[in-house]
Write a protein that holds these residues in place. Structure first.
Motif: not given
Ligand SMILES: Cc1ncc(C[n+]2csc(CCOP(=O)(O)OP(=O)(O)O)c2C)c(N)n1
Length: 572
Positions: A156-169
């Motif tokens: 979950a941490a990895v998936e969240q990290a990738f999502h946050i890194a790439a989404s929005g700004r």
């Protein structure tokens, strides 16, 4: 970034429960599951379980020779591919060596996931060997950070990290894994629940923007790096074409509008073109697309575009109105917003011919000249020729200094991904590892690192990485035996007190490259340039052209620090 969708495989993935595995194994599986192909890193004690788990997986690990190289390479990999860049390092000094690269990604909104090992939780806070509170240290320079305390949290941490890194700004996300978490075993569910963030287009704001544009006599499009990050390049090109409104670009947006497109006036700001800066100062409406009014672009902010009202499009609402009063705010995804505006503008053409003609004639009048006297190599001409000979597959990974500004001014970029530079942070040492990352992201591109002698020395060890993996990166090393950009400022603003900028005792760079097993040759005269570029471009593997240039050559034009963009200085 390219038009391809980001490499996120999370949103609708069903949750599955894995067999029991170690945290290290879960980390590697999670990366594979995110579609990661290349990881840049350097091992050490606190990350050894993860390195152990890498063996035999589908991840290609690139062993750089300094963690700063890993972070810069991952950053450029992301810029060139549109995917999330990944780097990893051990605790303490390994982690701190990533810091400049993390800050670089943050400043230029580059999606990156940085994985650090840390000491076991039982000794955290005891000044254990190689312990650094890397979460605390990096807090101001990450978009987000996660300290994983239990192996079951890893997917979950990895998936969240990738999502946050790439989404929005986009931006860098740190995932810190204590060693005991890497060793522990857990059965962990994949499938983090990613929120749906699709933003609606604000049609009222778009209608307001149209009214402002139709009322303007001297509208100007000011394009920033957010356009490529938002994959809105085509939308912005279509808007400029449909409206005929002239365009200026920040350093990070070069290539968004093709260099020879009608109405394109070049880069604005400190080393921008005279035509671009004059147009900004005369404009009565700035249409700002994914730009943040950086001081290198605006010069003295109080005197920037003094007659202009502002329509500002940005994914990051907090950028709107931050530095400059905004009259129409369009917060949200750039691409649908600009497309909606283009559709409205298509209804009737603008009556701005006198302004368009004025801008075009300024551009023609102030066009760059390449007929510098003498037999020595004239760097602006060489860089122009390099980009022309390399053609549409040309990608420049620039270091920081005069050469960076010459490349920005004189190279042709077919798309914004073709120009990779440390814009916001201005970090010397970026060019060589960035070239490595960009070439691995797009092996068929003609990737050229453009560096000065100072910055090249800062990460010269990555020549070994090129050699090891046979990465056919081309390097143009513009050697003026000095820290040129600083020398130029000393000449102009410190009464020629050339304090600590002399590098005339540089090593023989051809021999150095050869010692690393990299082909190298020298270009010292103007009549050697064409054949030299041809040799460089034709080389099968990594190749360095050591170009000897005049130490006294300066970058022009120049807006002196703290001055308005109206006060550009020209060389003799
Ligand atoms: C890590 C880092 N240290 C210092 C600086 C300040 N700085 C900016 S440009 C420059 C000179 C760069 O010299 P060189 O790499 O030889 O390139 P040139 O300007 O000569 O083309 C320096 C020292 C910086 N940008 N980054």
């Amino acid at each position: 970034m390219s038009a391809a969708a980001p490499a996120l495989k999370t949103a609708s993935a069903p949750a599955t429960v894995n067999d029991t595995a170690t945290g290290a194994r879960l980390l590697v599986s999670s990366l594979e599951r995110m579609g990661v192909e290349v990881v840049f890193g350097y091992p050490g004690g606190a990350i050894m379980p993860i390195y152990d788990a890498l063996t035999g997986t589908g991840l290609k690990h690139i062993l750089v020779r300094h963690e700063q190289g890993a972070a810069f390479a991952a950053d450029a990999y992301a810029r060139a591919s549109g995917k999330v860049g990944v780097c990893m390092a051990t605790s303490g000094p390994g982690a701190t060596n990533l810091i400049t690269g993390i800050a670089n990604a943050m400043m230029d909104s580059v999606p990156m996931v940085c994985i650090t090992g840390n000491v076991p939780q039982g000794v955290m806070g005891t000044d254990a060997f190689q312990e650094i509170d890397i979460l605390g240290v990096t807090l101001p320079i990450v978009k987000h950070s996660i300290l994983v305390r239990d192996a079951s949290e890893i997917p979950a941490a990895v998936e969240q990290a990738f999502h946050i890194a790439a989404s929005g700004r986009p931006g860098p996300v740190l995932v810190d894994l204590p060693k005991d978490v890497q060793f522990a075993t857990a059965a962990a569910p994949f499938g983090f629940n990613i929120p749906n963030e699709a933003s609606d287009v604000d049609h009222d704001a778009i209608a307001e923007a149209e009214r402002f544009i139709r009322a303007a006599e001297r509208p100007l499009i000011y394009v920033g790096g957010g356009v490529k990050i938002g994959r809105a390049t085509e939308a912005v090109r279509a808007f400029a074409e449909a409206t005929g409104i002239p365009t200026v670009s920040t350093l990070n947006a070069l290539g968004t509008v093709a260099t020879d497109a009608p109405g394109y006036l070049g880069m604005l700001g400190m080393h921008g073109t005279r035509a671009a800066n004059e147009a900004v100062q005369a404009s009565d409406l700035l249409i700002v697309l994914g730009a943040r009014f950086d001081d290198r672009a605006t010069g003295k902010l109080a005197e920037f575009a003094p007659h202009a009202r502002v329509v500002h499009f940005d994914i990051d609402a907090s950028e709107i109105g931050k530095l400059r009063e905004t009259h129409v705010a369009v917060a949200g995804e750039l691409k649908p917003g600009v497309e909606a505006l283009t559709a409205r503008m298509a209804a009737a053409p603008l009556a701005i011919d006198p302004w368009v003609i004025r801008c075009a004639s300024a551009a023609a009048h102030h066009a760059a000249r390449y007929d510098a006297p003498g037999e020595g190599v004239y760097a602006p001409a060489l860089l122009k020729q390099l980009s022309e000979m390399a053609g549409d597959r040309f990608v420049a990974a620039c270091d920081v200094g005069q050469h960076q500004m010459w490349a920005a001014q004189h190279c042709r970029f077919s798309k914004p991904e073709a120009h990779i530079t440390s814009g916001g942070l201005g970090a010397m040492g970026f060019g060589l590892p960035a070239g490595l990352g960009a070439k691995l992201a797009d092996p068929s591109a003609t990737v050229v690192t453009i560096a000065g002698d100072g910055g090249f020395m800062m990460n010269i060890q990555e020549l070994a990485t090129l050699k090891r993996y046979g990465v056919a990166l081309k390097i143009v090393l513009l050697d003026n035996s000095s820290l040129g950009l600083v020398r130029q400022w000393q000449e102009l603003f410190f009464e020629e007190n050339y304090s600590e900028v002399d590098l005339s005792d540089n090593p023989d760079f051809v021999k150095v490259a050869e010692a690393f097993g990299v082909e190298a040759f020298r270009i010292a005269q103007r009549d050697q340039v064409e054949a030299g570029i041809a040799r460089l471009l034709a080389a099968d593997g990594p190749c360095l052209a050591h170009v000897v240039i005049n130490p006294k050559e300066n970058v022009w034009p120049l807006v002196p620090p703290g001055k308005s963009n109206a006060e550009m200085m020209e060389g003799a």
